[in-house]
Design an enzyme around this catalytic site. Structure first.
Site, PDB file in Angstrom:
ATOM      1  N   ASP A  82       0.851  -1.192   0.000  1.00 15.82           N
ATOM      2  CA  ASP A  82       0.000   0.000   0.000  1.00 15.82           C
ATOM      3  C   ASP A  82       0.892   1.250   0.000  1.00 15.82           C
ATOM      4  O   ASP A  82       1.775   1.385   0.848  1.00 15.82           O
ATOM      5  CB  ASP A  82      -0.872  -0.051   1.266  1.00 15.82           C
ATOM      6  CG  ASP A  82      -1.986   0.976   1.272  1.00 15.82           C
ATOM      7  OD1 ASP A  82      -2.396   1.410   0.183  1.00 15.82           O
ATOM      8  OD2 ASP A  82      -2.451   1.314   2.383  1.00 15.82           O
ATOM      9  N   HIS A  83       0.658   2.147  -0.936  1.00 12.72           N
ATOM     10  CA  HIS A  83       1.395   3.426  -1.009  1.00 12.72           C
ATOM     11  C   HIS A  83       2.915   3.270  -1.054  1.00 12.72           C
ATOM     12  O   HIS A  83       3.643   3.911  -0.266  1.00 12.72           O
ATOM     13  CB  HIS A  83       1.009   4.349   0.156  1.00 12.72           C
ATOM     14  CG  HIS A  83      -0.410   4.804   0.106  1.00 12.72           C
ATOM     15  ND1 HIS A  83      -0.849   5.798  -0.741  1.00 12.72           N
ATOM     16  CD2 HIS A  83      -1.517   4.391   0.772  1.00 12.72           C
ATOM     17  CE1 HIS A  83      -2.151   5.970  -0.582  1.00 12.72           C
ATOM     18  NE2 HIS A  83      -2.585   5.122   0.320  1.00 12.72           N
ATOM     19  N   ASP A 104       2.948   4.959  -5.505  1.00 13.36           N
ATOM     20  CA  ASP A 104       2.196   6.189  -5.268  1.00 13.36           C
ATOM     21  C   ASP A 104       3.097   7.389  -5.529  1.00 13.36           C
ATOM     22  O   ASP A 104       3.790   7.885  -4.640  1.00 13.36           O
ATOM     23  CB  ASP A 104       1.661   6.218  -3.832  1.00 13.36           C
ATOM     24  CG  ASP A 104       0.842   7.478  -3.578  1.00 13.36           C
ATOM     25  OD1 ASP A 104       0.680   8.282  -4.527  1.00 13.36           O
ATOM     26  OD2 ASP A 104       0.365   7.658  -2.453  1.00 13.36           O
ATOM     27  N   GLU A 134      -1.721   5.983  -8.762  1.00  3.74           N
ATOM     28  CA  GLU A 134      -2.736   6.954  -8.337  1.00  3.74           C
ATOM     29  C   GLU A 134      -2.608   8.248  -9.129  1.00  3.74           C
ATOM     30  O   GLU A 134      -1.504   8.686  -9.437  1.00  3.74           O
ATOM     31  CB  GLU A 134      -2.554   7.230  -6.832  1.00  3.74           C
ATOM     32  CG  GLU A 134      -3.545   8.230  -6.265  1.00  3.74           C
ATOM     33  CD  GLU A 134      -3.500   8.277  -4.731  1.00  3.74           C
ATOM     34  OE1 GLU A 134      -3.606   7.211  -4.098  1.00  3.74           O
ATOM     35  OE2 GLU A 134      -3.348   9.374  -4.186  1.00  3.74           O
ATOM     36  N   HIS A 180      -7.750   9.916   3.680  1.00  2.00           N
ATOM     37  CA  HIS A 180      -7.448   8.898   4.686  1.00  2.00           C
ATOM     38  C   HIS A 180      -7.911   9.334   6.077  1.00  2.00           C
ATOM     39  O   HIS A 180      -8.050  10.524   6.338  1.00  2.00           O
ATOM     40  CB  HIS A 180      -5.934   8.646   4.739  1.00  2.00           C
ATOM     41  CG  HIS A 180      -5.409   7.955   3.529  1.00  2.00           C
ATOM     42  ND1 HIS A 180      -4.387   8.447   2.778  1.00  2.00           N
ATOM     43  CD2 HIS A 180      -5.774   6.798   2.924  1.00  2.00           C
ATOM     44  CE1 HIS A 180      -4.142   7.630   1.775  1.00  2.00           C
ATOM     45  NE2 HIS A 180      -4.971   6.621   1.831  1.00  2.00           N
ATOM     46  N   GLY A 181      -8.102   8.374   6.955  1.00  2.00           N
ATOM     47  CA  GLY A 181      -8.331   8.679   8.366  1.00  2.00           C
ATOM     48  C   GLY A 181      -9.796   8.807   8.752  1.00  2.00           C
ATOM     49  O   GLY A 181     -10.696   8.444   7.980  1.00  2.00           O
ATOM     50  N   ALA A 212     -11.578   4.699   2.111  1.00  2.00           N
ATOM     51  CA  ALA A 212     -12.952   4.204   1.961  1.00  2.00           C
ATOM     52  C   ALA A 212     -13.590   3.753   3.274  1.00  2.00           C
ATOM     53  O   ALA A 212     -14.662   3.153   3.264  1.00  2.00           O
ATOM     54  CB  ALA A 212     -12.991   3.072   0.939  1.00  2.00           C
ATOM     55  N   ASN A 253     -10.180   0.384  -0.295  1.00  2.00           N
ATOM     56  CA  ASN A 253      -9.153   0.369   0.755  1.00  2.00           C
ATOM     57  C   ASN A 253      -9.703   0.762   2.119  1.00  2.00           C
ATOM     58  O   ASN A 253     -10.239   1.855   2.284  1.00  2.00           O
ATOM     59  CB  ASN A 253      -8.038   1.356   0.403  1.00  2.00           C
ATOM     60  CG  ASN A 253      -7.134   0.838  -0.687  1.00  2.00           C
ATOM     61  OD1 ASN A 253      -7.455  -0.115  -1.377  1.00  2.00           O
ATOM     62  ND2 ASN A 253      -5.991   1.482  -0.840  1.00  2.00           N
ATOM     63  N   ASP A 255      -8.752   0.780   6.278  1.00  2.00           N
ATOM     64  CA  ASP A 255      -7.829   0.632   7.399  1.00  2.00           C
ATOM     65  C   ASP A 255      -8.421   1.242   8.674  1.00  2.00           C
ATOM     66  O   ASP A 255      -8.554   0.575   9.702  1.00  2.00           O
ATOM     67  CB  ASP A 255      -6.493   1.315   7.039  1.00  2.00           C
ATOM     68  CG  ASP A 255      -5.409   1.041   8.063  1.00  2.00           C
ATOM     69  OD1 ASP A 255      -5.674   0.336   9.041  1.00  2.00           O
ATOM     70  OD2 ASP A 255      -4.272   1.533   7.888  1.00  2.00           O
TER      71      ASP A 255
END
Ligand code: G3H
Ligand code: 13P
Ligand code: ZN
Length: 307
Positions: A82-83, A104, A134, A180-181, A212, A253, A255
């Site tokens: 990821d990233h 990324d 991306e 994110h977050g 997401a 995605n 997290d």
């Protein structure tokens, strides 16, 4: 069974559903993801960030996934970086056994992003590994954002078409207004679905939604009930996730939701018995809560029952 990312995502792209790409940093989170896939009969993508790899060690990250993918051999699983921030980082992951990598370079100018992605694609494809890239910057669309700003931040469909043709990348993450977050939207949630659909038509490959997490009320409530603070948190509503999948998103995605749910249970156990220090008493309910959340999400995204 450990397979390439594109094997999982091509099927999702053809049949029109989304596959959860869940982040893990330890055995417990990974185990919860596999348990959910088993219950929901869903393919999965498990992903580790560079930070997660630093925390676990790349051999541990790959080793854990190999053991669990053997244990659950009926579940198609891809292991994704990821990233990834550089060619070297992606190469290390490919060489260690990852079956999918993200380069990324979206914060670089378009041409640089394109060249870096091309280099990663050449190496990864020579080893049978799939690649994600991306375009655009991940940030919320605020209500007062001007049209010019919006075009500077979100993906440009013309560029997307040129980028995919030139790089032969397997899947693409378009910035359409997520971030994110736990604090994704200041006002009402808003995503640029028109732009998404345009990108899908122009590229015709699997698309990826970063940022997401949904932060459903019951997850926020569970965290708040333990004395945790998530004031102002807002995720992507389930209905938006489903609209995104309809618009061509196939990799979703997640997290933050898993982190909040896991820690809510750890905090609940800690609060309920301040003499407790058996790790299993904390982590068993934490894994169960995360599993429940993921089973539900696999239903929302349409990947449940696809194996
Ligand atoms: O998109 C980022 C993921 O949530 C991973 O975050 O870099 O803190 O491991 P991390
Ligand atoms: P969330 O922070 O919304 O869970 O997004 C995770 C992500 O995009 C990982 O790449
Ligand atoms: Zn992300």
């Amino acid at each position: 069974m450990l397979v390439s990312g594109i094997e999982i995502l091509n099927k999702a792209h053809r049949e029109g559903y989304g596959v959860g790409a869940f982040n893990f940093v330890n055995f417990e989170m990974l185990n919860a993801i596999f348990m959910a896939a088993d219950v929901a009969k869903s393919p999965i993508i498990v992903q580790a960030s560079e930070g997660a790899i630093k925390y676990m060690g790349i051999d541990m990250a790959v080793g854990l996934v190999k053991i669990l993918s053997n244990r659950y051999s009926h579940i198609p699983v891809a292991l994704h970086l990821d990233h990834g921030t550089s060619f070297e980082s992606c190469k290390k992951a490919v060489d260690a056994g990852f079956t999918s990598v993200m380069i990324d370079a979206s914060h670089h100018p378009f041409k640089e992003n394109l060249e870096m992605t091309k280099e990663v694609v050449a190496y990864a494809h020579s080893k049978g590994v799939s690649v994600e890239a991306e375009l655009g910057r991940l940030m919320g669309i605020e209500d007062n954002i001007s049209v010019d700003e919006k075009d500077a931040v979100l993906i440009n469909p013309d560029e997307a078409e040129e980028f995919v043709k030139a790089t032969q990348v397997d899947y693409l993450a378009p910035a359409i207004g997520t971030s994110h977050g736990a604090f994704k939207f200041k006002g009402e949630p808003k995503l640029d679905f028109e732009r998404l659909q345009e990108v899908k038509v122009r590229t015709n490959i699997p698309l990826v939604l970063h940022g997401a997490s949904a932060i459903p009320d019951y997850v926020r409530e569970a965290f708040l009930a333990t004395g945790g603070d998530l004031k102002g948190s807002k995720g992507v509503p389930f209905a938006f996730l489903q609209e995104a999948v309809k618009g061509g998103i196939n990799k979703v995605n997640i997290d933050t939701d898993l982190r909040i749910a896991f820690i809510a249970e750890v905090r609940r156990v800690a609060n309920s018995d301040n003499t407790q220090f058996d790790l299993r008493k904390f982590f068993t309910p934490a894994m169960e809560f995360v599993t429940k959340l993921m089973v539900e999400r696999m239903g929302v995204l349409g990947s449940a029952g696809k194996i």
